[in-house]
Design an enzyme around this catalytic site. Structure first.
Site, mmCIF file in Angstrom:
data_model
loop_
_atom_site.group_PDB
_atom_site.id
_atom_site.type_symbol
_atom_site.label_atom_id
_atom_site.label_comp_id
_atom_site.label_asym_id
_atom_site.label_seq_id
_atom_site.Cartn_x
_atom_site.Cartn_y
_atom_site.Cartn_z
ATOM 1 N N ASP A 11 1.015 -1.159 -0.070
ATOM 2 C CA ASP A 11 -0.281 -0.352 0.082
ATOM 3 C C ASP A 11 1.076 1.114 -0.222
ATOM 4 O O ASP A 11 1.203 1.960 0.660
ATOM 5 C CB ASP A 11 -0.436 0.053 0.887
ATOM 6 C CG ASP A 11 -2.380 1.384 1.238
ATOM 7 O OD1 ASP A 11 -2.088 1.734 0.265
ATOM 8 O OD2 ASP A 11 -2.392 0.966 2.448
ATOM 9 N N ASP A 105 -2.502 2.235 -5.834
ATOM 10 C CA ASP A 105 -1.599 2.345 -5.135
ATOM 11 C C ASP A 105 -1.476 1.032 -4.492
ATOM 12 O O ASP A 105 -1.110 0.681 -3.329
ATOM 13 C CB ASP A 105 -2.152 3.319 -4.558
ATOM 14 C CG ASP A 105 -2.998 4.263 -3.887
ATOM 15 O OD1 ASP A 105 -4.376 3.154 -3.969
ATOM 16 O OD2 ASP A 105 -3.619 3.985 -2.733
ATOM 17 N N GLU A 106 -2.385 0.067 -4.937
ATOM 18 C CA GLU A 106 -2.713 -0.952 -3.590
ATOM 19 C C GLU A 106 -2.450 -2.092 -4.942
ATOM 20 O O GLU A 106 -3.118 -2.745 -5.479
ATOM 21 C CB GLU A 106 -3.826 -0.461 -2.702
ATOM 22 C CG GLU A 106 -4.152 -2.212 -1.566
ATOM 23 C CD GLU A 106 -5.658 -1.395 -0.910
ATOM 24 O OE1 GLU A 106 -5.472 -2.160 -0.064
ATOM 25 O OE2 GLU A 106 -5.742 -0.415 -1.249
#
Length: 469
Positions: A11, A105-106
């Protein structure tokens, strides 16, 4: 459950805000808030400096401004974020063939499938190396969680924030989860959490103590049984390499409710064009066109039309969205409009033939109409006094909308910079680049011919160290 912590969850830390800090030297170490800047805008991401003031994602932007009045407020630059995300996902792909992106983003990574880790020590080494590689490639930091299941790996990455790594050894799940709030379990939101609280269940240990039968009685068979297994630490969901998009859509919330039917139609057409651009960018076509309308009273209507064949033709999507709008009563005002395409498929030559055939059949079946002789919708024929629509934007207002805070510009004399703000016919620009020293601020007329929008400059690896912390 796996015997080794070989599922990794990455993350990125405050991703949008950290990317803005990395690309704008004057914002490093300063509170930054990214999101919609209108009266109805919400926070997408807040930097850790802004979070100290109580600002968080999904918060109304007006509330964020009251909490952190001196923060920098910027509109998102999704093309820029996607480029950075592509670099990060490429690094993840080197670790394993099984990478499951959840957002820009993960992502989850199955290290076992990559043959890189067989035990906790090996998994930790891979995770630490990944964090170093991301920092070297992008200048940004990410937090890593490692565990024997997806649920626990995600919990671990949350514990690791910001800029850390947490590994949960298999066999310690019950001890770790027991004292935690029941809200830590995936699928337990505010409503379910409150329902359990009223039954005297607030921690994960109390969920286990209640037993599966009681949870099924409280929440239903599927939800209750699933919650009980999660509370025990049991989660056998695999990392799935492909997460195909089911739809592509865009929507806008308006600062002032729209009443004029013509203005509403123009907004729908504009959204259709944006939706098709996104559709083509994803390499897909789609068969079902969807229109979303949120009215003045917050009631939301959706209408859809399924075509004979997949399309990525902006004319086809625009006309279908217009037909759907004709089915919606917009009396009283519209606060949100959205256009989407679902039933996605990779575009093939057969798709093109199917669409062409459908259009030809439609042309043969429908007589040519004189559209100028047709009656307009009732809303459009009302007297002006009955339609409380705001005056159309002036040329200055239109020009100012071009200069969104945070967006990139270039000046013929001063070079690259970014917009700090605009108003009253002026636009303020700070001239600096990733990796440079904080730059000077200058103000121009919004119609200055030497000032033009530009593409984002790439980040300078290592130039943003500490920006996302």
């Amino acid at each position: 459950m796996r015997a080794a912590p070989t599922i990794l969850h990455l993350d990125m830390d405050a991703f949008f805000a950290a990317a803005e800090q990395a690309s704008k030297p004057s914002l490093r170490g300063k509170p930054v808030v990214v999101g919609g800047l209108g009266p109805r805008g919400v926070v997408a991401t807040a930097s850790y400096e802004a979070r100290r003031f109580g600002v968080h994602s999904a918060m109304p932007m007006g509330q964020a401004r009251r909490l952190a009045p001196n923060a920098a407020y910027l509109v998102p630059r999704f093309a820029f974020y996607r480029a950075i995300s592509g670099q990060v996902m490429e690094l993840l792909g080197r670790l394993s063939p099984l990478v499951e992106p959840l957002s820009l983003d993960e992502a989850f990574v199955d290290l076992e499938a990559g043959g890189l880790a067989e035990d906790g020590a090996g998994a930790r080494a891979v995770g630490e190396r990944l964090r170093r590689d991301i920092l070297a490639a992008t200048g940004l930091t990410g937090s890593v969680g490692l565990a024997g299941s997806k649920m626990l790996a995600k919990i671990a990455s949350e514990e690791a924030k910001p800029d850390g790594l947490v590994l949960i050894e298999p066999g310690t799940e019950r001890e770790l989860l027991g004292p935690r709030s029941v809200r830590i379990i995936p699928g337990v939101g505010p409503a379910t959490g409150e329902h359990l609280r009223r039954a005297g269940i607030t921690t994960v240990a109390e969920v286990v103590e209640a037993g599966e039968d009681e949870l099924v009685r409280l929440l239903g068979r599927s939800h209750g049984a699933g919650l009980y297994q999660m509370a025990l630490g049991h989660d056998d969901r695999p990392v799935v390499a492909e997460r195909d998009a089911k739809s592509v859509s865009v929507e806008d919330t308006f600062d002032v409710d729209l009443h004029d039917r013509l203005r509403i139609r123009l907004e729908v057409e504009r959204l259709a064009e944006r939706c098709v651009a996104r559709l083509r960018g994803s390499g897909h076509s789609g068969r079902t066109i969807v229109l979303k309308v949120r009215r003045y009273d917050f009631s939301t209507l959706t209408r859809s039309e399924t075509l004979r064949g997949p399309t990525d033709d902006p004319v086809v999507v625009r006309e279908a969205a217009g037909r759907l709008l004709d089915l919606v009563d917009t009396t009283g005002g519209v606060r949100l409009l959205g256009v989407g395409v679902s039933g996605l498929a990779d575009y093939t030559q057969e798709d093109l033939f199917a669409q062409a055939e459908a259009q030809a059949e439609a042309e043969q079946a429908e007589p040519v109409r004189d559209e100028s002789a047709e009656s307009a919708p009732a809303e459009a024929t009302q007297p002006a006094a009955a339609v409380p629509e705001a005056a159309p934007p002036t040329a200055t207002e239109t020009a100012e909308r071009r200069w969104s805070p945070g967006h990139d510009v270039r000046h013929a004399v001063h070079g690259a910079g970014w917009v700090q703000g605009s108003g009253l016919g002026r636009v303020t620009v700070r001239f600096e680049e990733p990796g440079s020293e904080p730059g000077r601020v200058r103000t121009f007329s919004v119609d200055d011919p030497d000032l033009v929008p530009s593409d984002p400059l790439p980040l300078v690896p290592g130039g943003a160290t500490g920006a996302a912390a």
